[in-house]
Design an enzyme around this catalytic site. Structure first.
Site, PDB file in Angstrom:
ATOM      1  N   LYS A 159      39.872  58.396  -1.239  1.00  0.00           N
ATOM      2  CA  LYS A 159      38.974  59.459  -1.849  1.00  0.00           C
ATOM      3  C   LYS A 159      37.832  59.164  -0.816  1.00  0.00           C
ATOM      4  O   LYS A 159      37.002  58.228  -1.459  1.00  0.00           O
ATOM      5  CB  LYS A 159      38.677  59.472  -2.901  1.00  0.00           C
ATOM      6  CG  LYS A 159      38.067  60.980  -3.847  1.00  0.00           C
ATOM      7  CD  LYS A 159      38.516  60.973  -4.809  1.00  0.00           C
ATOM      8  CE  LYS A 159      37.426  62.522  -5.435  1.00  0.00           C
ATOM      9  NZ  LYS A 159      38.029  62.737  -7.353  1.00  0.00           N
ATOM     10  N   SER A 169      38.865  66.945  -8.751  1.00  0.00           N
ATOM     11  CA  SER A 169      38.209  66.954  -7.064  1.00  0.00           C
ATOM     12  C   SER A 169      39.019  65.976  -6.153  1.00  0.00           C
ATOM     13  O   SER A 169      38.291  66.432  -4.602  1.00  0.00           O
ATOM     14  CB  SER A 169      36.351  65.984  -7.421  1.00  0.00           C
ATOM     15  OG  SER A 169      36.696  65.169  -8.104  1.00  0.00           O
ATOM     16  N   SER A 204      40.125  64.467 -12.624  1.00  0.00           N
ATOM     17  CA  SER A 204      39.998  64.354 -11.560  1.00  0.00           C
ATOM     18  C   SER A 204      41.247  63.799 -10.479  1.00  0.00           C
ATOM     19  O   SER A 204      41.745  64.035  -9.421  1.00  0.00           O
ATOM     20  CB  SER A 204      38.706  64.507 -10.285  1.00  0.00           C
ATOM     21  OG  SER A 204      38.033  65.191 -10.643  1.00  0.00           O
TER      22      SER A 204
HETATM   23  N1  GLN Z   1      36.460  69.529 -12.707  1.00  0.00           N
HETATM   24  C1  GLN Z   1      35.511  68.559 -13.511  1.00  0.00           C
HETATM   25  C2  GLN Z   1      34.389  68.957 -13.219  1.00  0.00           C
HETATM   26  O1  GLN Z   1      34.397  69.802 -12.328  1.00  0.00           O
HETATM   27  C3  GLN Z   1      36.276  67.445 -13.128  1.00  0.00           C
HETATM   28  C4  GLN Z   1      35.944  66.634 -11.765  1.00  0.00           C
HETATM   29  C5  GLN Z   1      35.749  65.087 -12.097  1.00  0.00           C
HETATM   30  O2  GLN Z   1      37.047  64.668 -13.291  1.00  0.00           O
HETATM   31  N2  GLN Z   1      35.041  64.410 -11.461  1.00  0.00           N
HETATM   32  O3  GLN Z   1      33.271  67.662 -13.532  1.00  0.00           O
END
Ligand code: GLN
Length: 510
Positions: free
Chosen positions: A83, A162, A186
């Site tokens: 990532k 994400s 994420s």
């Molecule tokens: N969807 C969540 C956010 O937008 C989690 C994102 C994540 O875990 N990096 O913050």
């Protein structure tokens, strides 16, 4: 050796099988690396942000030398991709943001070096960097400053976020495995929405050193692959203390999570494989807010668990709904502080023209940061400011503690908590783009365990059958108590020995 690849699709091999064939010298790492690079070159999913064939092949050659010399480790020569929030010396790192366009780190993140070909690493070959929401803020990969990643099961839909590029790449067999990060879901949510397996370990299990920070009290790295066994192989290499560089990393020795799983695979699945395992079902995870398609798949998976000997018990997580406002106060608060370093001086994009210092900061940040990141910085700054701190941030911290306590109460009644990962299957690209709150609400089942710092996993558990569901994959979430990654991986592995959801291939993956 090239003829071997024609006997089977190399990209369908698991990490475990690839490693075995590399160790048996049936395949070379260069050959495997070339195969995946060729697939990545023509990929249409927007999964990759950066590749460098020369770098990858050099690493593969180094792996082959070590394999030829008789070195045998669990992952030597197997490719993966990271990532784009993990900093890498050999590839650019943008964290999905224009702010870090062309940024190149002078060092590798701990997780990257632990998995990599360098000294002390597991010997994996890096194929490149994977698309993600800007600074990991998002649930659909649509907040990437570059382009959205697409879901291989239906390219008109999001792959989740994400870590959307990671999920899309693994599901489409562009890589056998990838790293992801999980702050509020994420790893688990894109794994669920793209039909792969992913585990977010206990907070602190993997070092955060070299992970571009979003919300430091929540951020955690983890593996994403097609099976629990493959995740176990990667996590064994990624985990472990790194106290000199990340003081919140757990001072607990690394564990080989794969040994027991490999032993279990050797025996036939029996009705008693999970005998004695108590799975807790919070009624808050099975309410009206969850799509019937998702509930049906999750319930069928739980029935399978009963067949394997597990018992299902009801548990209560009464504050589940509050996890959304609590997370969307704490995470932006920490983000507003973490992202202050991107000012065009210490880090990041600097505006070409400006009138004075303030104007330079303002222009650089406005040009470099996208809408969602800007929104979170504004929310975070607000909830931390004098007069609002007590009412919002402090209150959120108190509820965070209560949420963690509720989990401890639940774990007196069960070993693992299960439910859906996401209330819906992957939605259409664009459908929620202009509605941030709709994105936030979709995080309902992953946020509470993140706030508590607990390990959680997503396991492929079937497909939506309704027309609206479009045949998209559904994930089962398993949440464990602190440090119980081994138990989660074991429970997922036994389910995967009995089912084949994790082996299904998206049509558009070739
Ligand atoms: N969807 C969540 C956010 O937008 C989690 C994102 C994540 O875990 N990096 O913050």
């Amino acid at each position: 050796m090239n003829t071997v690849a024609s006997n089977f699709d190399l990209h369908d091999l698991s990490v475990f099988d690839l490693a075995a064939k590399l160790a048996a010298r049936e395949l070379s790492s260069v050959e495997v690396t070339q195969h995946f690079l060729a697939r990545i070159k023509t990929e249409q999913l927007g999964a990759f942000l950066a590749t460098d064939a020369d770098v990858s092949l050099l690493q593969a050659k180094a792996a082959d030398v070590r394999l030829a010399a008789g070195e045998r480790t669990a992952l030597l020569g197997v490719p993966l991709a990271h990532k784009d929030v993990f900093v890498t010396r050999d590839f650019p790192t943008t964290a999905g943001s224009k702010m870090l366009a062309n940024y190149r780190s002078p060092f590798d993140a701990t997780v990257v070096s632990k998995l990599g070909i360098g000294p002390g690493g597991a010997g994996m070959v890096t194929l490149g960097k994977l698309n993600c929401d800007e600074f990991a803020m998002g649930s659909g990969n649509e907040n990437s400053a570059w382009f959205p990643a697409k879901n291989p099961w239906d390219p008109t839909r999001i792959p989740g976020g994400s870590s959307g590029g990671s999920a899309a790449a693994v599901a489409a067999r562009l890589v056998p495995a990838a790293t992801g990060t999980d702050t509020g879901g994420s790893i688990r949510q894109p794994a669920s929405l793209s039909g792969i397996t992913g585990i977010k370990p206990t907070y602190g299990r993997c070092s955060r050193y070299g992970m571009v920070a979003f919300a430091s009290s929540l951020d955690q790295a983890g593996p994403m692959a097609r099976s629990a066994l493959d995740c176990a192989l990667l996590l064994s290499a990624m985990a472990g203390p790194d106290l000199d560089r990340d003081s919140t990393s757990l001072d607990m020795p690394a564990i080989n999570y794969a040994t027991e799983l490999i032993a279990a695979s050797a025996h036939n699945v029996s009705a008693t494989a999970l005998k004695g395992l108590k799975i807790g079902l919070p009624n808050q995870f099975f309410g009206a807010g969850c799509a019937p398609d998702v509930l049906a798949a999750v319930r069928a998976a739980l029935a399978e668990y009963e067949k394997l000997g597990a018992t299902l018990v009801d548990v209560d997580l009464p504050l589940t709904e509050l996890s959304i406002p609590v997370y969307y106060i704490i995470a932006p608060a920490e983000a507003s502080s973490n992202l202050s370093r991107f000012d065009g001086v210490r880090y990041g994009h600097r505006a070409a023209t400006y009138s004075d210092l303030n104007d330079m900061y303002k222009k650089s940040r406005s040009e470099g940061l996208g809408d969602e990141v800007t929104r979170r910085i504004m929310i975070g700054t607000y909830v931390l400011s004098d007069g609002y701190y007590d009412a919002h941030y402090l209150k959120a911290q108190k509820i965070r503690r209560l949420i963690a306590q509720d989990f401890q109460k639940a774990f007196t009644q069960c070993d693992i908590i299960a439910g859906p990962v996401s209330p819906t299957v992957a939605w259409k690209i664009g459908e929620k783009k202009s509605d941030p709150v709709a994105n936030y609400l979709a995080d309902i089942y992953t946020l509470s365990s993140s706030l508590a710092g607990l390990p959680g996993m997503s396991v492929p558990a079937g497909f939506a059958t309704s027309q609206a569901g479009g045949g998209m994959p559904v994930g089962l979430q398993l949440i464990g108590n602190y440090f119980n990654e081994a138990q989660l991986l074991g429970a997922a592995h036994h389910y995967q020995l009995a089912t084949d959801w994790h082996l299904r291939k998206p049509g558009g993956s070739a």
